[in-house]
Design a protein around this motif. Sequence first.
Motif, PDB file in Angstrom:
ATOM      1  N   GLY A 235      48.527 119.299  60.859  1.00 53.02           N
ATOM      2  CA  GLY A 235      47.992 117.954  60.676  1.00 53.02           C
ATOM      3  C   GLY A 235      46.831 117.609  61.571  1.00 53.02           C
ATOM      4  O   GLY A 235      46.503 116.435  61.745  1.00 53.02           O
ATOM      5  N   ARG A 236      46.180 118.601  62.138  1.00 53.42           N
ATOM      6  CA  ARG A 236      45.095 118.312  63.087  1.00 53.42           C
ATOM      7  C   ARG A 236      43.910 117.636  62.419  1.00 53.42           C
ATOM      8  O   ARG A 236      43.112 116.990  63.096  1.00 53.42           O
ATOM      9  CB  ARG A 236      44.636 119.589  63.779  1.00 53.42           C
ATOM     10  CG  ARG A 236      44.004 120.620  62.857  1.00 53.42           C
ATOM     11  CD  ARG A 236      43.470 121.788  63.636  1.00 53.42           C
ATOM     12  NE  ARG A 236      42.836 122.750  62.734  1.00 53.42           N
ATOM     13  CZ  ARG A 236      42.026 123.718  63.137  1.00 53.42           C
ATOM     14  NH1 ARG A 236      41.767 123.849  64.422  1.00 53.42           N
ATOM     15  NH2 ARG A 236      41.486 124.545  62.278  1.00 53.42           N
ATOM     16  N   GLU A 237      43.762 117.780  61.089  1.00 53.12           N
ATOM     17  CA  GLU A 237      42.641 117.145  60.407  1.00 53.12           C
ATOM     18  C   GLU A 237      42.613 115.635  60.645  1.00 53.12           C
ATOM     19  O   GLU A 237      41.555 115.038  60.838  1.00 53.12           O
ATOM     20  CB  GLU A 237      42.677 117.424  58.899  1.00 53.12           C
ATOM     21  CG  GLU A 237      42.436 118.882  58.527  1.00 53.12           C
ATOM     22  CD  GLU A 237      43.713 119.695  58.513  1.00 53.12           C
ATOM     23  OE1 GLU A 237      43.668 120.855  58.083  1.00 53.12           O
ATOM     24  OE2 GLU A 237      44.775 119.164  58.937  1.00 53.12           O
ATOM     25  N   LEU A 238      43.796 115.011  60.629  1.00 54.66           N
ATOM     26  CA  LEU A 238      43.865 113.574  60.872  1.00 54.66           C
ATOM     27  C   LEU A 238      43.406 113.226  62.282  1.00 54.66           C
ATOM     28  O   LEU A 238      42.674 112.259  62.504  1.00 54.66           O
ATOM     29  CB  LEU A 238      45.296 113.077  60.643  1.00 54.66           C
ATOM     30  CG  LEU A 238      45.809 113.131  59.206  1.00 54.66           C
ATOM     31  CD1 LEU A 238      47.308 112.833  59.178  1.00 54.66           C
ATOM     32  CD2 LEU A 238      45.063 112.144  58.328  1.00 54.66           C
ATOM     33  N   LEU A 239      43.833 114.027  63.255  1.00 51.22           N
ATOM     34  CA  LEU A 239      43.457 113.773  64.640  1.00 51.22           C
ATOM     35  C   LEU A 239      41.968 114.049  64.871  1.00 51.22           C
ATOM     36  O   LEU A 239      41.297 113.326  65.621  1.00 51.22           O
ATOM     37  CB  LEU A 239      44.305 114.625  65.577  1.00 51.22           C
ATOM     38  CG  LEU A 239      45.809 114.333  65.551  1.00 51.22           C
ATOM     39  CD1 LEU A 239      46.568 115.363  66.381  1.00 51.22           C
ATOM     40  CD2 LEU A 239      46.077 112.926  66.072  1.00 51.22           C
TER      41      LEU A 239
ATOM     42  N   ALA B 265      40.054 111.159  63.526  1.00 51.17           N
ATOM     43  CA  ALA B 265      40.183 110.013  64.419  1.00 51.17           C
ATOM     44  C   ALA B 265      39.254 110.151  65.622  1.00 51.17           C
ATOM     45  O   ALA B 265      38.574 109.196  66.027  1.00 51.17           O
ATOM     46  CB  ALA B 265      41.630 109.865  64.881  1.00 51.17           C
ATOM     47  N   ALA B 266      39.199 111.353  66.206  1.00 51.36           N
ATOM     48  CA  ALA B 266      38.313 111.588  67.354  1.00 51.36           C
ATOM     49  C   ALA B 266      36.852 111.488  66.941  1.00 51.36           C
ATOM     50  O   ALA B 266      36.006 110.988  67.696  1.00 51.36           O
ATOM     51  CB  ALA B 266      38.610 112.948  67.971  1.00 51.36           C
ATOM     52  N   LEU B 267      36.533 111.965  65.733  1.00 49.36           N
ATOM     53  CA  LEU B 267      35.164 111.889  65.241  1.00 49.36           C
ATOM     54  C   LEU B 267      34.740 110.434  65.040  1.00 49.36           C
ATOM     55  O   LEU B 267      33.624 110.038  65.407  1.00 49.36           O
ATOM     56  CB  LEU B 267      35.035 112.666  63.932  1.00 49.36           C
ATOM     57  CG  LEU B 267      33.632 112.718  63.308  1.00 49.36           C
ATOM     58  CD1 LEU B 267      32.655 113.407  64.237  1.00 49.36           C
ATOM     59  CD2 LEU B 267      33.686 113.436  61.956  1.00 49.36           C
TER      60      LEU B 267
END
Length: 297
Positions: free
Chosen positions: A156-160, A163-165
């Motif tokens: 699920g790192r795509e969501l994080l 968010a950081a982007l």
Amino acid sequence: MNSRSPDLFREATEHGNLRFHLMLHEYMTNPSSRERLYTHWHQEYELLVVEEGRGIAHVHNHRFPIAQGDILFVDSGNLHSLSAEPGVPLSFYAVVFGRELICSSGNDDIQQKYILSQSSGRLVFRDHFRAGEEAWEALHPALEELRRLCLAGIPGRELLIKAALLQAWHFLCQYPATALSPGPGDRDAKTLVIKEILQFMQENYSRAITLPELAGRFHMSEGQFCRLFKSRVNMTATEYLNQYRVSVACDLLRESSAPVTAVAMDCGYGNISYFNRMFRRYMHCTPREYREADGSL
């Protein structure tokens, strides 16, 4: 993560994919070369962080010194390059991403205030954040988190990452340029001409290309052509063409067993001695030594 050498024109590198249009690139440049990131452009945005060393950045029409920790923002379509004195280290990482990754699905306040205002030129982002200044202190942690997440294999790192982007984009909006810049590169007529020149050289590098041909094709005198090219690409057209041809030769030497003479001919060199001289100038070894050191054949 992608660690291949930077391209010399419009990048053919895929920065992620259509489902998740973002890629982390990490580079440790060759300290024996003055040109560390050759002039190129891409439709994606780029956020670049200098990890070590110092040099000179060329972003669109701006030229400025950079040092360890500095952050660069490269707008969509803008020509950019890095150079440094021979012997001086220069390494960096870059997050390259497509606009659609931060867009809203509808024409809401986010789209109007923070996305369309930037792409239309009403909101102008800074292209340089010096290490330690207030804007840098806000932006740098978001980019470090982006890098960490890109390297991590967590589900699920795509969501994080997104968010950081978006957090990084927030700080770009919060600390805009204090003066209007010429705007996105595609709106600059001279930049468009340079892109056409680079594309022409890319498509025709395998044959003889002369300065009179280039100047005539783009409706300039030879003097006008030389001044425009060097002002935007930071080297002469001959230097650029030789460096591009040598970069293609490196690919051929790694990926094929073709004789060195055939590689030289395929790269537009009718004279093997001149090819060897140019290859040594830019790679600091002979073509045969390069092939043997690569170990691919």
